[in-house]
Design a protein around this motif. Structure first.
Motif, PDB file in Angstrom:
ATOM      1  N   TYR A   1       0.942  -1.175  -0.555  1.00 29.19           N
ATOM      2  CA  TYR A   1       0.126   0.332  -0.142  1.00 29.19           C
ATOM      3  C   TYR A   1       1.333   1.772  -0.079  1.00 29.19           C
ATOM      4  O   TYR A   1       0.430   2.472   0.518  1.00 29.19           O
ATOM      5  CB  TYR A   1      -0.520  -0.517   1.405  1.00 29.19           C
ATOM      6  N   HIS A   2       1.976   1.278  -0.708  1.00 31.23           N
ATOM      7  CA  HIS A   2       3.154   2.187  -0.606  1.00 31.23           C
ATOM      8  C   HIS A   2       3.081   2.961  -1.881  1.00 31.23           C
ATOM      9  O   HIS A   2       3.534   1.770  -2.945  1.00 31.23           O
ATOM     10  CB  HIS A   2       4.337   1.949   0.537  1.00 31.23           C
ATOM     11  N   ARG A   3       4.328   3.721  -2.162  1.00 36.57           N
ATOM     12  CA  ARG A   3       4.559   3.838  -3.125  1.00 36.57           C
ATOM     13  C   ARG A   3       5.987   3.006  -3.435  1.00 36.57           C
ATOM     14  O   ARG A   3       6.460   2.819  -2.346  1.00 36.57           O
ATOM     15  CB  ARG A   3       5.305   5.265  -3.793  1.00 36.57           C
ATOM     16  N   PRO A   4       5.940   2.014  -4.581  1.00 38.26           N
ATOM     17  CA  PRO A   4       7.573   1.299  -4.679  1.00 38.26           C
ATOM     18  C   PRO A   4       8.519   1.966  -3.664  1.00 38.26           C
ATOM     19  O   PRO A   4       9.635   3.107  -4.006  1.00 38.26           O
ATOM     20  CB  PRO A   4       8.386   1.016  -6.001  1.00 38.26           C
ATOM     21  N   SER A   5       8.580   0.796  -3.271  1.00 38.72           N
ATOM     22  CA  SER A   5      10.469   1.355  -2.176  1.00 38.72           C
ATOM     23  C   SER A   5      11.120  -0.191  -1.225  1.00 38.72           C
ATOM     24  O   SER A   5      10.007  -0.761  -0.875  1.00 38.72           O
ATOM     25  CB  SER A   5      10.239   2.126  -0.949  1.00 38.72           C
TER      26      SER A   5
ATOM     27  N   GLU B   1      -2.688   5.864  10.155  1.00 38.44           N
ATOM     28  CA  GLU B   1      -2.141   6.835   9.802  1.00 38.44           C
ATOM     29  C   GLU B   1      -0.984   7.337  11.021  1.00 38.44           C
ATOM     30  O   GLU B   1       0.879   7.493  10.764  1.00 38.44           O
ATOM     31  CB  GLU B   1      -2.182   8.328   9.100  1.00 38.44           C
ATOM     32  N   LEU B   2      -1.178   8.167  12.217  1.00 38.84           N
ATOM     33  CA  LEU B   2      -1.191   8.583  12.843  1.00 38.84           C
ATOM     34  C   LEU B   2       0.321   6.446  13.856  1.00 38.84           C
ATOM     35  O   LEU B   2       1.325   7.453  14.246  1.00 38.84           O
ATOM     36  CB  LEU B   2      -1.475   8.747  15.042  1.00 38.84           C
TER      37      LEU B   2
ATOM     38  N   TYR C   1      -0.833   5.950   3.649  1.00 35.70           N
ATOM     39  CA  TYR C   1       0.368   5.396   3.122  1.00 35.70           C
ATOM     40  C   TYR C   1       0.486   4.927   1.473  1.00 35.70           C
ATOM     41  O   TYR C   1       2.424   5.271   1.395  1.00 35.70           O
ATOM     42  CB  TYR C   1       0.223   3.650   3.356  1.00 35.70           C
ATOM     43  N   ARG C   2       0.001   5.851   0.286  1.00 39.14           N
ATOM     44  CA  ARG C   2       0.091   5.566  -0.972  1.00 39.14           C
ATOM     45  C   ARG C   2       0.753   6.261  -1.705  1.00 39.14           C
ATOM     46  O   ARG C   2       1.205   6.526  -2.268  1.00 39.14           O
ATOM     47  CB  ARG C   2      -1.167   4.933  -1.454  1.00 39.14           C
ATOM     48  N   SER C   3       1.300   7.573  -0.658  1.00 38.19           N
ATOM     49  CA  SER C   3       2.190   8.446  -1.167  1.00 38.19           C
ATOM     50  C   SER C   3       2.765   8.586  -0.513  1.00 38.19           C
ATOM     51  O   SER C   3       3.932   9.764  -0.442  1.00 38.19           O
ATOM     52  CB  SER C   3       0.938   9.760  -0.091  1.00 38.19           C
ATOM     53  N   SER C   4       3.528   7.841   0.474  1.00 42.29           N
ATOM     54  CA  SER C   4       4.597   7.727   1.302  1.00 42.29           C
ATOM     55  C   SER C   4       5.041   6.404   1.151  1.00 42.29           C
ATOM     56  O   SER C   4       5.162   5.401   0.287  1.00 42.29           O
ATOM     57  CB  SER C   4       4.129   7.695   2.181  1.00 42.29           C
ATOM     58  N   THR C   5       6.703   6.361   0.095  1.00 43.51           N
ATOM     59  CA  THR C   5       7.575   5.769   0.454  1.00 43.51           C
ATOM     60  C   THR C   5       8.206   4.467   1.731  1.00 43.51           C
ATOM     61  O   THR C   5       8.647   3.734   1.427  1.00 43.51           O
ATOM     62  CB  THR C   5       9.386   5.685  -0.071  1.00 43.51           C
ATOM     63  N   PHE C   6       7.147   4.903   2.489  1.00 47.41           N
ATOM     64  CA  PHE C   6       7.512   3.887   4.222  1.00 47.41           C
ATOM     65  C   PHE C   6       6.544   2.648   3.866  1.00 47.41           C
ATOM     66  O   PHE C   6       5.361   2.319   3.067  1.00 47.41           O
ATOM     67  CB  PHE C   6       7.110   4.341   5.321  1.00 47.41           C
ATOM     68  N   PRO C   7       7.409   1.554   3.713  1.00 47.20           N
ATOM     69  CA  PRO C   7       6.499   0.206   3.333  1.00 47.20           C
ATOM     70  C   PRO C   7       6.064  -0.005   4.141  1.00 47.20           C
ATOM     71  O   PRO C   7       6.080  -0.577   5.741  1.00 47.20           O
ATOM     72  CB  PRO C   7       8.129  -0.572   3.197  1.00 47.20           C
ATOM     73  N   CYS C   8       4.689  -0.388   3.519  1.00 44.89           N
ATOM     74  CA  CYS C   8       3.434  -1.508   4.615  1.00 44.89           C
ATOM     75  C   CYS C   8       2.564  -2.179   3.307  1.00 44.89           C
ATOM     76  O   CYS C   8       2.008  -1.839   2.709  1.00 44.89           O
ATOM     77  CB  CYS C   8       2.134   0.144   4.525  1.00 44.89           C
TER      78      CYS C   8
END
Length: 224
Positions: free
Chosen positions: A48-52, A99-100, A125-132
């Protein structure tokens, strides 16, 4: 006395080094999987994250479906390069993290979430590179009653993850290996990467040797 099913156990006193973890962030999960005889992988979760790239040591939580009390406890124990690995039995009725909790984990050096359950605030999550990686999404929040356990073996998608295991993820999915195997698997995965680079060059120059195909078929009694 802590009771099985509702307890917090201490961390592994022999953690993977940050240097080793960093090296795995440039290794493809496919190359790791091929050198684990294709037998170690967490199946059934979606990114659910940007590829990272993801690589870190597992801080594990086993919790009752829809309840995140022990996840909050585990987050107070997070250290840099930890991956929070949560087995919520694959239930998606209630979100276990949002998110929090993501922001809190990042502030403590956590490098990713693996959630066998649901998340919410999915846009964050989808706008972030933090893997989830998670089972699904729901707006419904969690309960905070327990029970649950921290730093115990958990099972997700057919794979057992032990506290302190190395977890590696990319667009192809997730693999897990014991810390004692990390150095050897890294060596083998890098060798496979070099071999595939040679194959790419052979393909580009139209010199790829495919004689192995007929050799395998001949061994099976098929002659063309």
């Amino acid at each position: 006395m802590q009771e099985p099913g509702f307890r917090v156990l201490p961390r592994d006193c022999r953690p993977l080094s940050s240097e080793t973890i960093q090296k795995f962030r440039s290794v493809a999960t496919a190359h790791i999987s091929d050198n684990l005889h294709r037998a170690s992988g967490i199946l059934g979760l979606n990114p659910y994250h940007r590829p990272s790239p993801l690589a870190g040591r597992a801080l594990t939580v086993k919790t009752r479906a829809g309840d995140n009390l022990m996840i909050h406890k585990a987050m107070t124990m997070l250290q840099p390069d930890d991956v929070l690995v949560v087995d919520g039995y694959g239930d998606t009725s209630n979100a276990l993290v949002g998110e929090l909790m993501k922001l809190t984990a990042e502030s403590r050096g956590c490098v990713g979430f693996i959630i066998n359950g649901a998340i919410r605030d999915v846009a964050a999550y989808r706008s972030s590179t933090f893997p989830c990686y998670a089972k699904g999404v729901t707006h419904r929040g969690p309960y905070k009653e327990g029970p649950g356990e921290v730093n115990v073996p958990v099972a997700i998608g057919g794979t057992v993850i032990n506290p302190g295991d190395l977890v590696v993820g990319d667009e192809d999915g997730l693999v897990v290996l014991p810390p004692d195997d990390a150095s050897r698997v890294l060596e083998l995965a890098n060798a496979l990467h070099r071999k595939e680079e040679e194959i790419r060059l052979a393909i580009a120059s139209r010199k790829l040797d495919v004689s192995w195909i007929d050799a395998v078929l001949k061994a099976k009694g098929i002659v063309s």
